[in-house]
Every structure is written in C-alpha cells, then in structure tokens.
Motif scaffolding. Structure first.
Motif, PDB file in Angstrom:
ATOM      1  N   PRO A  51       0.817  -1.214   0.000  1.00  0.00           N
ATOM      2  CA  PRO A  51       0.000   0.000   0.000  1.00  0.00           C
ATOM      3  C   PRO A  51       0.853   1.267   0.000  1.00  0.00           C
ATOM      4  O   PRO A  51       1.727   1.431   0.835  1.00  0.00           O
ATOM      5  N   ALA A  52       0.614   2.105  -0.972  1.00  0.00           N
ATOM      6  CA  ALA A  52       1.249   3.424  -1.072  1.00  0.00           C
ATOM      7  C   ALA A  52       0.396   4.211  -2.055  1.00  0.00           C
ATOM      8  O   ALA A  52       0.400   3.929  -3.251  1.00  0.00           O
ATOM      9  N   ALA A  53      -0.345   5.174  -1.553  1.00  0.00           N
ATOM     10  CA  ALA A  53      -1.304   5.909  -2.378  1.00  0.00           C
ATOM     11  C   ALA A  53      -0.627   6.636  -3.529  1.00  0.00           C
ATOM     12  O   ALA A  53       0.348   7.355  -3.331  1.00  0.00           O
ATOM     13  N   ASN A  54      -1.145   6.442  -4.727  1.00  0.00           N
ATOM     14  CA  ASN A  54      -0.654   7.124  -5.930  1.00  0.00           C
ATOM     15  C   ASN A  54       0.865   7.073  -6.060  1.00  0.00           C
ATOM     16  O   ASN A  54       1.516   8.075  -6.325  1.00  0.00           O
ATOM     17  N   SER A  65      18.239  -1.410   2.417  1.00  0.00           N
ATOM     18  CA  SER A  65      17.276  -1.876   3.417  1.00  0.00           C
ATOM     19  C   SER A  65      15.919  -1.183   3.342  1.00  0.00           C
ATOM     20  O   SER A  65      14.927  -1.719   3.831  1.00  0.00           O
ATOM     21  N   LEU A  66      15.866  -0.002   2.741  1.00  0.00           N
ATOM     22  CA  LEU A  66      14.621   0.758   2.681  1.00  0.00           C
ATOM     23  C   LEU A  66      14.350   1.247   1.268  1.00  0.00           C
ATOM     24  O   LEU A  66      15.282   1.595   0.531  1.00  0.00           O
ATOM     25  N   ALA A  67      13.073   1.290   0.920  1.00  0.00           N
ATOM     26  CA  ALA A  67      12.632   1.905  -0.326  1.00  0.00           C
ATOM     27  C   ALA A  67      11.739   3.085   0.059  1.00  0.00           C
ATOM     28  O   ALA A  67      10.843   2.938   0.897  1.00  0.00           O
ATOM     29  N   TYR A  68      12.000   4.234  -0.525  1.00  0.00           N
ATOM     30  CA  TYR A  68      11.185   5.426  -0.307  1.00  0.00           C
ATOM     31  C   TYR A  68      10.311   5.607  -1.540  1.00  0.00           C
ATOM     32  O   TYR A  68      10.815   5.702  -2.655  1.00  0.00           O
ATOM     33  N   ILE A  78       5.299  10.136   1.638  1.00  0.00           N
ATOM     34  CA  ILE A  78       6.348   9.250   1.146  1.00  0.00           C
ATOM     35  C   ILE A  78       6.271   8.019   2.033  1.00  0.00           C
ATOM     36  O   ILE A  78       6.375   8.113   3.258  1.00  0.00           O
ATOM     37  N   SER A  79       6.035   6.863   1.424  1.00  0.00           N
ATOM     38  CA  SER A  79       5.969   5.611   2.173  1.00  0.00           C
ATOM     39  C   SER A  79       7.373   5.029   2.275  1.00  0.00           C
ATOM     40  O   SER A  79       8.140   5.051   1.308  1.00  0.00           O
ATOM     41  N   ILE A  80       7.693   4.492   3.444  1.00  0.00           N
ATOM     42  CA  ILE A  80       9.003   3.869   3.667  1.00  0.00           C
ATOM     43  C   ILE A  80       8.762   2.364   3.789  1.00  0.00           C
ATOM     44  O   ILE A  80       7.999   1.913   4.640  1.00  0.00           O
ATOM     45  N   ILE A  81       9.407   1.605   2.908  1.00  0.00           N
ATOM     46  CA  ILE A  81       9.208   0.157   2.852  1.00  0.00           C
ATOM     47  C   ILE A  81      10.472  -0.553   3.307  1.00  0.00           C
ATOM     48  O   ILE A  81      11.574  -0.243   2.838  1.00  0.00           O
ATOM     49  N   ASN A  82      10.321  -1.507   4.216  1.00  0.00           N
ATOM     50  CA  ASN A  82      11.416  -2.377   4.614  1.00  0.00           C
ATOM     51  C   ASN A  82      11.571  -3.397   3.493  1.00  0.00           C
ATOM     52  O   ASN A  82      10.644  -4.166   3.212  1.00  0.00           O
ATOM     53  N   THR A  83      12.728  -3.414   2.838  1.00  0.00           N
ATOM     54  CA  THR A  83      12.896  -4.279   1.663  1.00  0.00           C
ATOM     55  C   THR A  83      13.067  -5.753   2.027  1.00  0.00           C
ATOM     56  O   THR A  83      12.979  -6.608   1.148  1.00  0.00           O
ATOM     57  N   VAL A  88       5.299  -1.603   4.733  1.00  0.00           N
ATOM     58  CA  VAL A  88       5.459  -0.175   5.010  1.00  0.00           C
ATOM     59  C   VAL A  88       5.786  -0.028   6.490  1.00  0.00           C
ATOM     60  O   VAL A  88       5.053  -0.514   7.345  1.00  0.00           O
ATOM     61  N   VAL A  89       6.914   0.612   6.788  1.00  0.00           N
ATOM     62  CA  VAL A  89       7.362   0.775   8.172  1.00  0.00           C
ATOM     63  C   VAL A  89       7.276   2.225   8.641  1.00  0.00           C
ATOM     64  O   VAL A  89       7.593   2.520   9.786  1.00  0.00           O
ATOM     65  N   GLY A  90       6.850   3.126   7.768  1.00  0.00           N
ATOM     66  CA  GLY A  90       6.705   4.520   8.155  1.00  0.00           C
ATOM     67  C   GLY A  90       6.315   5.372   6.975  1.00  0.00           C
ATOM     68  O   GLY A  90       6.284   4.909   5.833  1.00  0.00           O
ATOM     69  N   THR A  91       5.995   6.606   7.270  1.00  0.00           N
ATOM     70  CA  THR A  91       5.693   7.578   6.218  1.00  0.00           C
ATOM     71  C   THR A  91       6.327   8.912   6.584  1.00  0.00           C
ATOM     72  O   THR A  91       6.651   9.171   7.746  1.00  0.00           O
TER      73      THR A  91
END
Length: 181
Positions: A51-54, A65-68, A78-83, A88-91
């Motif tokens: 999940p990451a809107a638009n 380790s992270l995808a922004y 901006i969604s922060i994804i643990n690769t 999603v681990v934060g925004t």
C-alpha cells in the motif's frame, strides 16, 4: 543466515571472514493502487501490492534496506518500505503531488521533485523537511557522483537547474530546449 566452518585438518586455521548481507532482490514498481515488488531472481511478482497511495517515485537507501516511495496525490506522503519484509514501516508527510526522487550516497537526505514548483530536501533520520528549493515544474532529478550537485529538470521552462547540495541553493541554470523530460 549463518554458517559453520569445520576444520578437518590437524593444524589450526586462522582466517578473517567478512560477511556482507545480500540486498533484497526486488525492483519496486509504482502504480496507482500501490507498489509492486518484482523479485529480480525469479522474475515473479511478490503476492499483492504494497500500500502506497498514488505511488510515483522510488529511491532505495544505499544499504538497500529501505525503499522510499513518493505519492503523486493530495495526501503528500512518502511511504518507507522495509525491503526485507516488503512492509510499510513509516511515512513522511512532505506535501502534495510528489514526483521523482533520489537519495544521497550516505542515505541521510532524500531529494523529491514536488509539482508545481519545488524540490524538497528531507532528512531521512528525523523524517523532516530540511529545505524547500524553488524549481518551476520539476520532473527528473539526479545527483552527481560525489553528491555535491543536484540536477533538476524543469519540464516546461526548458531549463536544468543545478543545486549545490551543501547549501541547498540553485547555483546555475542550463538551457536545454523545450519540454525536457
């Protein structure tokens, strides 16, 4: 992961073993309904979308380790994804209509094009805005190899703005022609 070394000889073995973790084998593809993780080892899509809107822009931290993932919508997240987990681990709340992005070599700063008129400089540790740099309709952005300059394509003006990343100020403009992408 771990491993066990077994000495099958009669003399002692002294060795230094350096283990480097493998980067997550995913390519992150943004879309309107989320982000798709493509496993680059199997050429398969991980089940479901993240999940990451638009979703629009993608930047991967230097250690992998992270995808922004920037969102090109009114929520300005901006969604922060643990690769490792594709969760999603934060925004980061950054504004609206976010576009392409890039990250500094040390991973401390995220640069994000924000339509219609700025480049955002974000501290990735505190998840806070450091600076908003005016830029007319920014689209593509790229960092120099040494990280000292950021080039920003300003789509409708036919200009590439050059930003000094130490001062976060535009230091020059390069005319390139109509509607560069």
């Amino acid at each position: 992961s771990s491993f066990t070394a077994v000495n099958t000889g009669s003399t002692p073995v002294t060795a230094t073993i350096t283990v480097t973790p493998a980067l997550a084998p995913y390519a992150y593809i943004p879309g309107t309904s989320g982000v798709y993780a493509i496993n680059t080892l199997t050429d398969g899509v991980a089940p479901g979308s993240i999940p990451a809107a638009n979703a629009y822009g993608v930047a991967i931290s230097p250690d992998g380790s992270l995808a922004y993932i920037s969102g090109n919508g009114s929520d300005g997240l901006i969604s922060i994804i643990n690769t490792s987990t594709n969760q999603v681990v934060g925004t980061i709340a950054a504004g609206y209509n976010l576009g392409y992005e890039t990250i500094s070599a040390d991973g401390s700063k995220l640069y994000v094009a924000s339509y219609p008129g700025s480049v955002l400089v974000i501290d990735t540790k505190t998840k806070s805005l450091i600076k908003t740099i005016p830029a007319d309709n920014p689209s593509q952005i790229a960092l120099s190899a040494d990280g000292s300059k950021l080039w920003v394509v300003t789509s409708y003006s036919g200009i590439v703005s050059v930003i000094n990343t130490a001062t976060n100020a535009i230091i020059s403009s390069i005319t390139v022609g109509i509607n560069p992408l």
